[in-house]
Design an enzyme around this catalytic site. Structure first.
Site, PDB file in Angstrom:
ATOM      1  CB  SER A  77      -1.072  -0.044   0.935  1.00 53.30           C
ATOM      2  OG  SER A  77      -1.918  -1.063   0.950  1.00 53.30           O
ATOM      3  CE  LYS A  80      -4.166   0.546  -0.832  1.00 58.58           C
ATOM      4  NZ  LYS A  80      -4.514   0.549   0.638  1.00 58.58           N
ATOM      5  CE1 TYR A 202      -4.537  -1.090  -5.108  1.00 59.20           C
ATOM      6  CE2 TYR A 202      -5.160  -3.603  -4.280  1.00 59.20           C
ATOM      7  CZ  TYR A 202      -4.455  -2.611  -4.147  1.00 59.20           C
ATOM      8  OH  TYR A 202      -5.052  -3.058  -2.834  1.00 59.20           O
ATOM      9  CE1 TYR A 254      -3.760  -0.498   5.020  1.00 58.18           C
ATOM     10  CE2 TYR A 254      -1.335  -0.282   7.043  1.00 58.18           C
ATOM     11  CZ  TYR A 254      -2.030  -0.703   5.502  1.00 58.18           C
ATOM     12  OH  TYR A 254      -1.672  -1.308   4.061  1.00 58.18           O
ATOM     13  CB  VAL A 272       0.261  -5.913   4.512  1.00 61.16           C
ATOM     14  CG1 VAL A 272      -1.305  -5.118   4.799  1.00 61.16           C
ATOM     15  CG2 VAL A 272       0.001  -6.228   3.127  1.00 61.16           C
TER      16      VAL A 272
HETATM   17  N1  GLU Z   1      -2.283  -5.396  -1.824  1.00 64.26           N
HETATM   18  C1  GLU Z   1      -3.215  -5.733  -0.779  1.00 64.26           C
HETATM   19  C2  GLU Z   1      -4.221  -5.543  -0.657  1.00 64.26           C
HETATM   20  O1  GLU Z   1      -4.994  -5.212  -1.693  1.00 64.26           O
HETATM   21  C3  GLU Z   1      -2.119  -4.533   0.075  1.00 64.26           C
HETATM   22  C4  GLU Z   1      -2.742  -4.515   1.073  1.00 64.26           C
HETATM   23  C5  GLU Z   1      -1.776  -2.802   1.981  1.00 64.26           C
HETATM   24  O2  GLU Z   1      -0.576  -2.940   1.661  1.00 64.26           O
HETATM   25  O3  GLU Z   1      -2.241  -1.700   2.348  1.00 64.26           O
HETATM   26  O4  GLU Z   1      -5.482  -6.238   0.197  1.00 64.26           O
END
Ligand code: GLU
Length: 335
Positions: A77, A80, A202, A254, A272
């Protein structure tokens, strides 16, 4: 041998202080084995749990590290924040915010939900928002969307990055919630291209391999208002950086974002995979990697490390020593 000029001496002693701070933090936090590995895909549960790397990159291009700072892990993430910046540069603020909001959400990061007021994802740091961003990138750039995203993240890191194909395959095979989010977004006409093509972008972006050093240089690129301090290449625009850091500050960690804002006080994004990228405006990028996660999904040692660095180096955005606006000082305001 001639003596170093005073400015150089001050700079090298600052680097020396950061280096000894990082080394101390590394040894202090190394015995901490709290938290759990992410296990929603087998590839992440297989990662050696004890790895721990810290890197700091200054806005003048110096990189200072401790521990496993060059160990590879998937960006997850943290990507993002960077794809948001890419979309902002490509289509502008208004068009970006037609696809996704900037409100912190009280829901889990992978919630299959939209903001009921706008019928758009709450923000680009939750999965729905990041998939909306991927959708708009896919729509704008066509088949080159992922290639261009990888190139952009590579420019921010100052080296060529690549995808962990095993992680990508697992993400694709098991990503049912993300697929559900994709269909929700398609139904709300956030994008009009096929859902599978968007999720391909993604899942691939989540599977890019980076190191703590890469995250530090990416953070330093944001700190250095969009110019990579190692390569001197312009990666992101000025307004894009301000926008991205604001979203990271309010939504990047988060469900721990509020606690993080008070305790660390820096814009940051975690993943994560165990990575955290944090930014000290105009000064530093911080990258930490340690794969055991707390209940909120943030790296346990990574968070403690950023708390330690913020305390030790006075990095909190609202630190009382922070002199505030240089513009106001220049026109005679208090400072
Ligand atoms: N590939 C993970 C998902 O989309 C990323 C989650 C993350 O790092 O928050 O669930």
């Amino acid at each position: 041998m001639s003596a170093s000029p005073p400015a150089l001496k001050a700079q090298s002693s600052a680097h020396g202080q950061i280096q000894s701070g990082l080394t101390d933090l590394y040894h202090r936090l190394l015995p901490n084995r709290e938290g759990e590995l992410a296990d929603y895909i087998p590839e992440l549960a297989k990662v050696p749990a004890d790895q721990f790397g810290i890197a700091v990159a200054t806005a003048d291009g110096e990189v200072i590290t401790a521990g496993d700072a060059d160990a590879p892990f998937t960006i997850q993430s943290v990507s993002k924040a960077l794809t948001l910046a890419m979309l902002l540069d490509l289509v502008g603020r208004e068009a970006t915010y037609q696809a996704v909001g900037v409100q912190p959400s009280g829901d889990p990061f992978n919630a299959i939900t939209l903001d009921p007021r706008s019928n758009r994802p709450f923000n680009p740091m939750v999965n729905a928002g990041a998939i909306a961003v991927a959708g708009r990138l896919r729509e704008t750039l066509g088949r080159t969307a992922f290639g261009q995203s990888l190139a952009k993240l590579s420019e921010a890191a100052g080296r060529e990055l690549r995808v962990d194909e095993n992680v990508f395959e697992s993400e694709r095979e098991t990503g049912h919630r993300n697929r559900a989010i994709g269909h929700l977004l398609r139904a709300a006409e956030v994008f009009t291209v096929p859902v599978d093509e968007v999720l391909d972008v993604y899942f691939r972006q989540c599977s890019i391999l980076v190191s703590a050093t890469d995250l530090a240089v990416m953070g330093a690129t944001l700190a250095n208002i969009g110019r990579n301090p190692k390569t001197q290449r312009e990666v992101f625009g000025l307004e894009t950086v301000r926008e991205t850091l604001s979203v990271m500050f309010t939504c990047g960690m988060y469900d721990g974002a509020g606690d993080w804002a008070c305790r660390v006080g820096l814009p940051a994004k975690s993943g994560v995979g165990g990575g955290i990228m944090a930014v000290v405006n105009r000064q530093l990028g911080i990258g930490v990697f340690s794969p055991r996660l707390d209940a909120e999904g943030n790296s346990v040692r990574g968070k403690l490390c950023c708390v330690g660095l913020a305390d030790e180096l006075g990095l909190h955005a609202f630190e009382f020593t922070n002199p505030g606006s240089s513009f106001l000082r220049a026109i005679g305001g208090r400072g």
